[in-house]
Design a protein around this motif. Sequence first.
Motif, PDB file in Angstrom:
ATOM      1  N   GLY A 495       0.790  -1.232   0.000  1.00 59.14           N
ATOM      2  CA  GLY A 495       0.000   0.000   0.000  1.00 59.14           C
ATOM      3  C   GLY A 495       0.812   1.267   0.000  1.00 59.14           C
ATOM      4  O   GLY A 495       0.255   2.349   0.187  1.00 59.14           O
ATOM      5  N   ALA A 496       2.126   1.151  -0.205  1.00 57.37           N
ATOM      6  CA  ALA A 496       2.979   2.344  -0.170  1.00 57.37           C
ATOM      7  C   ALA A 496       3.144   2.926  -1.565  1.00 57.37           C
ATOM      8  O   ALA A 496       3.086   2.220  -2.574  1.00 57.37           O
ATOM      9  N   GLU A 497       3.348   4.217  -1.633  1.00 54.90           N
ATOM     10  CA  GLU A 497       3.657   4.914  -2.878  1.00 54.90           C
ATOM     11  C   GLU A 497       4.488   6.146  -2.539  1.00 54.90           C
ATOM     12  O   GLU A 497       4.491   6.631  -1.392  1.00 54.90           O
ATOM     13  N   LEU A 498       5.186   6.641  -3.545  1.00 54.41           N
ATOM     14  CA  LEU A 498       5.957   7.858  -3.329  1.00 54.41           C
ATOM     15  C   LEU A 498       5.014   9.025  -3.062  1.00 54.41           C
ATOM     16  O   LEU A 498       3.897   9.086  -3.595  1.00 54.41           O
ATOM     17  N   ALA A 499       5.465   9.940  -2.241  1.00 55.66           N
ATOM     18  CA  ALA A 499       4.622  11.072  -1.859  1.00 55.66           C
ATOM     19  C   ALA A 499       4.204  11.894  -3.076  1.00 55.66           C
ATOM     20  O   ALA A 499       3.104  12.452  -3.104  1.00 55.66           O
ATOM     21  N   THR A 500       5.088  11.973  -4.088  1.00 51.64           N
ATOM     22  CA  THR A 500       4.737  12.756  -5.280  1.00 51.64           C
ATOM     23  C   THR A 500       3.497  12.190  -5.969  1.00 51.64           C
ATOM     24  O   THR A 500       2.633  12.941  -6.436  1.00 51.64           O
ATOM     25  N   GLY A 501       3.404  10.848  -6.046  1.00 50.77           N
ATOM     26  CA  GLY A 501       2.226  10.235  -6.656  1.00 50.77           C
ATOM     27  C   GLY A 501       0.975  10.456  -5.825  1.00 50.77           C
ATOM     28  O   GLY A 501      -0.105  10.720  -6.357  1.00 50.77           O
ATOM     29  N   TRP A 502       1.110  10.342  -4.496  1.00 54.21           N
ATOM     30  CA  TRP A 502      -0.034  10.571  -3.618  1.00 54.21           C
ATOM     31  C   TRP A 502      -0.521  12.014  -3.716  1.00 54.21           C
ATOM     32  O   TRP A 502      -1.724  12.275  -3.764  1.00 54.21           O
ATOM     33  N   GLU A 503       0.419  12.950  -3.762  1.00 54.93           N
ATOM     34  CA  GLU A 503       0.049  14.367  -3.882  1.00 54.93           C
ATOM     35  C   GLU A 503      -0.688  14.629  -5.185  1.00 54.93           C
ATOM     36  O   GLU A 503      -1.666  15.388  -5.222  1.00 54.93           O
ATOM     37  N   ALA A 504      -0.229  13.988  -6.275  1.00 57.65           N
ATOM     38  CA  ALA A 504      -0.907  14.162  -7.567  1.00 57.65           C
ATOM     39  C   ALA A 504      -2.326  13.605  -7.511  1.00 57.65           C
ATOM     40  O   ALA A 504      -3.265  14.210  -8.048  1.00 57.65           O
ATOM     41  N   ASP A 505      -2.505  12.467  -6.844  1.00 57.51           N
ATOM     42  CA  ASP A 505      -3.848  11.882  -6.711  1.00 57.51           C
ATOM     43  C   ASP A 505      -4.768  12.801  -5.906  1.00 57.51           C
ATOM     44  O   ASP A 505      -5.955  12.939  -6.232  1.00 57.51           O
ATOM     45  N   GLN A 506      -4.234  13.394  -4.851  1.00 61.30           N
ATOM     46  CA  GLN A 506      -5.043  14.315  -4.055  1.00 61.30           C
ATOM     47  C   GLN A 506      -5.465  15.524  -4.872  1.00 61.30           C
ATOM     48  O   GLN A 506      -6.608  15.996  -4.777  1.00 61.30           O
ATOM     49  N   ALA A 507      -4.542  16.031  -5.700  1.00 62.52           N
ATOM     50  CA  ALA A 507      -4.872  17.184  -6.551  1.00 62.52           C
ATOM     51  C   ALA A 507      -5.956  16.825  -7.553  1.00 62.52           C
ATOM     52  O   ALA A 507      -6.873  17.620  -7.810  1.00 62.52           O
ATOM     53  N   VAL A 508      -5.872  15.609  -8.118  1.00 58.87           N
ATOM     54  CA  VAL A 508      -6.917  15.161  -9.063  1.00 58.87           C
ATOM     55  C   VAL A 508      -8.265  15.074  -8.357  1.00 58.87           C
ATOM     56  O   VAL A 508      -9.308  15.458  -8.909  1.00 58.87           O
ATOM     57  N   GLY A 509      -8.264  14.586  -7.123  1.00 60.43           N
ATOM     58  CA  GLY A 509      -9.509  14.507  -6.365  1.00 60.43           C
ATOM     59  C   GLY A 509     -10.109  15.880  -6.108  1.00 60.43           C
ATOM     60  O   GLY A 509     -11.328  16.056  -6.193  1.00 60.43           O
ATOM     61  N   VAL A 510      -9.253  16.855  -5.789  1.00 56.99           N
ATOM     62  CA  VAL A 510      -9.746  18.219  -5.564  1.00 56.99           C
ATOM     63  C   VAL A 510     -10.378  18.767  -6.837  1.00 56.99           C
ATOM     64  O   VAL A 510     -11.452  19.382  -6.813  1.00 56.99           O
ATOM     65  N   ARG A 511      -9.727  18.539  -7.977  1.00 55.93           N
ATOM     66  CA  ARG A 511     -10.258  19.067  -9.243  1.00 55.93           C
ATOM     67  C   ARG A 511     -11.582  18.392  -9.602  1.00 55.93           C
ATOM     68  O   ARG A 511     -12.495  19.042 -10.108  1.00 55.93           O
ATOM     69  N   LYS A 512     -11.692  17.086  -9.337  1.00 52.93           N
ATOM     70  CA  LYS A 512     -12.949  16.402  -9.623  1.00 52.93           C
ATOM     71  C   LYS A 512     -14.078  16.942  -8.749  1.00 52.93           C
ATOM     72  O   LYS A 512     -15.204  17.130  -9.211  1.00 52.93           O
ATOM     73  N   GLY A 513     -13.765  17.185  -7.472  1.00 54.83           N
ATOM     74  CA  GLY A 513     -14.771  17.767  -6.589  1.00 54.83           C
ATOM     75  C   GLY A 513     -15.193  19.151  -7.042  1.00 54.83           C
ATOM     76  O   GLY A 513     -16.383  19.495  -7.019  1.00 54.83           O
ATOM     77  N   ASN A 514     -14.224  19.946  -7.482  1.00 51.12           N
ATOM     78  CA  ASN A 514     -14.543  21.276  -7.995  1.00 51.12           C
ATOM     79  C   ASN A 514     -15.391  21.198  -9.256  1.00 51.12           C
ATOM     80  O   ASN A 514     -16.302  22.014  -9.464  1.00 51.12           O
ATOM     81  N   GLN A 515     -15.095  20.228 -10.112  1.00 50.98           N
ATOM     82  CA  GLN A 515     -15.877  20.065 -11.333  1.00 50.98           C
ATOM     83  C   GLN A 515     -17.324  19.695 -11.023  1.00 50.98           C
ATOM     84  O   GLN A 515     -18.255  20.205 -11.657  1.00 50.98           O
ATOM     85  N   LEU A 516     -17.519  18.819 -10.026  1.00 58.15           N
ATOM     86  CA  LEU A 516     -18.877  18.458  -9.629  1.00 58.15           C
ATOM     87  C   LEU A 516     -19.631  19.682  -9.113  1.00 58.15           C
ATOM     88  O   LEU A 516     -20.785  19.922  -9.494  1.00 58.15           O
ATOM     89  N   GLY A 517     -18.969  20.466  -8.246  1.00 58.77           N
ATOM     90  CA  GLY A 517     -19.609  21.675  -7.749  1.00 58.77           C
ATOM     91  C   GLY A 517     -19.899  22.664  -8.862  1.00 58.77           C
ATOM     92  O   GLY A 517     -20.946  23.328  -8.868  1.00 58.77           O
ATOM     93  N   LEU A 518     -18.982  22.759  -9.829  1.00 59.99           N
ATOM     94  CA  LEU A 518     -19.172  23.686 -10.943  1.00 59.99           C
ATOM     95  C   LEU A 518     -20.366  23.281 -11.794  1.00 59.99           C
ATOM     96  O   LEU A 518     -21.167  24.124 -12.203  1.00 59.99           O
ATOM     97  N   VAL A 519     -20.494  21.977 -12.040  1.00 63.58           N
ATOM     98  CA  VAL A 519     -21.635  21.503 -12.836  1.00 63.58           C
ATOM     99  C   VAL A 519     -22.938  21.766 -12.091  1.00 63.58           C
ATOM    100  O   VAL A 519     -23.933  22.216 -12.683  1.00 63.58           O
ATOM    101  N   MET A 520     -22.954  21.511 -10.777  1.00 64.19           N
ATOM    102  CA  MET A 520     -24.167  21.730  -9.993  1.00 64.19           C
ATOM    103  C   MET A 520     -24.556  23.199  -9.954  1.00 64.19           C
ATOM    104  O   MET A 520     -25.740  23.549 -10.006  1.00 64.19           O
ATOM    105  N   LEU A 521     -23.546  24.073  -9.875  1.00 72.02           N
ATOM    106  CA  LEU A 521     -23.828  25.501  -9.768  1.00 72.02           C
ATOM    107  C   LEU A 521     -24.131  26.139 -11.119  1.00 72.02           C
ATOM    108  O   LEU A 521     -25.106  26.866 -11.284  1.00 72.02           O
ATOM    109  N   LEU A 522     -23.259  25.838 -12.097  1.00 72.12           N
ATOM    110  CA  LEU A 522     -23.367  26.534 -13.372  1.00 72.12           C
ATOM    111  C   LEU A 522     -24.279  25.840 -14.367  1.00 72.12           C
ATOM    112  O   LEU A 522     -24.750  26.479 -15.303  1.00 72.12           O
TER     113      LEU A 522
END
Length: 645
Positions: A495-522
């Motif tokens: 279950g281990a991964e380099l921090a750079t990969g984990w950070e990139a996954d977290q950023a992708v999750g943030v963008r997906k959440g923002n996209q969902l909110g954007l679709v709901m709002l706009l």
Amino acid sequence: MCSLSRQTVRRNWSLYAGSFVALAVGVFLLGLAATATAATIAYHGPASASIAVTTLGGDGTPPERVTVPLSDADVSGLQTVLSMVGTLCGFITIFVIASTFAFAVASRRRELGLLRLIGATPRQIRRMVLGEALVVALAASLAGAFFAQFATPLLLRKASYTELAPVKLEPASPWVPLAIAVGAGLLVAMLGARSAARRAARVAPVDALREAALEPPRIGPVRIVFGVVFLAGAIAMLTLIRPSSGEGAVPLAMFTPMVLVIALTLLAPLVVPPVARLWAVPVVAWTQASGRLARSNVLAAPRRSASLAAPILAISAIAGSMVLSLSFAADSAEATIRDAVRAPIVVTGAPPADAPGVKAVDAGLPVQLVRVAADYAELEDAEGIDPAIASQTRDLRVLSGDLGKLSGNTVAVSKEMSGFEGYRVGDEVSVVFLDRAAVELRVVAVVKDAFGVNPSFLIPLDVARQHSPGTQVERSFVLPADGTDPAELVHRIPGAELATGWEADQAVGVRKGNQLGLVMLLGPAALYSAIAIANTLLMGSLQRRQEFVTSRLLGATPAQIRRMVLWESALVGAVALSLGTAITVAVGILIRHAMTAGVADVPVTVPWGVLLGIGALCLTLAVGSALAPTTYILRRSQPAAAVES
């Protein structure tokens, strides 16, 4: 007057068809938001999915017993989005209705002048226009509410079991929310038609003798004063978008464009001509006659041009600002997560205790607690940590206090939480853990914000274990032993991964959440704005039949008239998009500065495809909605119709 208003609407149905559709869609969206909100309010989860606590009281507020929903039964996210959708739709509705009624009054100057000529008083004219608005609004509001009632179950099925509402929602009684939506539709229509009614009352009897539908060259001082007031308010709001605003910067970035749009619309007769002249320079140089006619039409009727440009300006400014703000928020979150993680390895769960090559493991224990205040209680995320180890694996920079004192019933709070609630070192925070234990936690440190890595509350690891004994570690930060290659160590730990990969996954999750909110709002606002743009341009073209036929009589060909309308609608769209772009750029620059202050190497992600798509769609709708009725009119009208009464 009521009978006259009904007859006027029936006779001028093409003028009010756009207003009817725009208001019906607006009430439909408002009704949908209201009925869905009623469903979230009526939802009551199982007793195990909530916790009852007593507020502290004080300053004249008595203690009160309140029920706080737990995360798996919390529908507050959907309630927040629905309230923002209702606000956006209400704003765009009143904006579009005001523009369409202003256009309707401008198109009927000769008719209104004739009524004044035969003895109608300004008060009677004003009552007649308001009566027309009431007739249209009543029919449109009832139609919108009717369709909202049938669409509510579909919306609730789509919203259930999502991040915004992780439960099943059932429709509640629709009468109160639909009555609110209908009342809001009537109120919005009357507010939108009020300025048009006042303008209609000022039409002089001599306008009945005019053949040319020329507008007065100046706008009233009241409109200028209100325009300047709204502009000053928008500038004040822009100055508040700064690093010290915290999470308040995003709401400011969302609502400031609305105030700017109102200001620019009020001042449009002063703003549209100079911007239109700039855009007309290449058009005139390229097209000669048709471009000159288009420029003259736009400049000769700045109020009409402003009414046509209003919905394009509104959606381009609001949508562009929101898209850019959420993109920059994701950039900031990505950089913040990267800077906050010092460990080179992240493990899902907890690594084996005897894993070779490991120097230290920061296995924080996530917990939830209810923070109790004087008049409310709120569920908060917290984490139990070992401060000595956590300080090595992530950024826990202490701004005040001493993190080494984090033991027993103590807590370290983030800078943002300290700013919002006024917590200082030595203060007591009243909390109730999910095991129903009430505890007073003493603040021993205020640490730097690290969204996505550190929650707002950090408590000792043993306290977290005491009040959440069955909770499992979700992720751990691992420091390799001296001389151990992190890339090699990753392969040894499940279950281990380099921090750079984990950070990139977290950023992708943030963008997906923002996209969902954007679709709901706009999504609803963009659909409504597209309908409004098409309606407004259709209304504008359908009222120019006599002008087109007269142009044919003077020798203009249908192709020349179509080219004139093409460039005229393109000029109006370009002016609106230019002003919307200016608002988007101003808000974008300020929100990026506010979100990236103190963070190094923040990436710049500008969603050019989305922004250009918004502009292209607005321009296509503007041109298409103007050309389609023009082609229809030219096919069904002959030059001889110019002399018909």
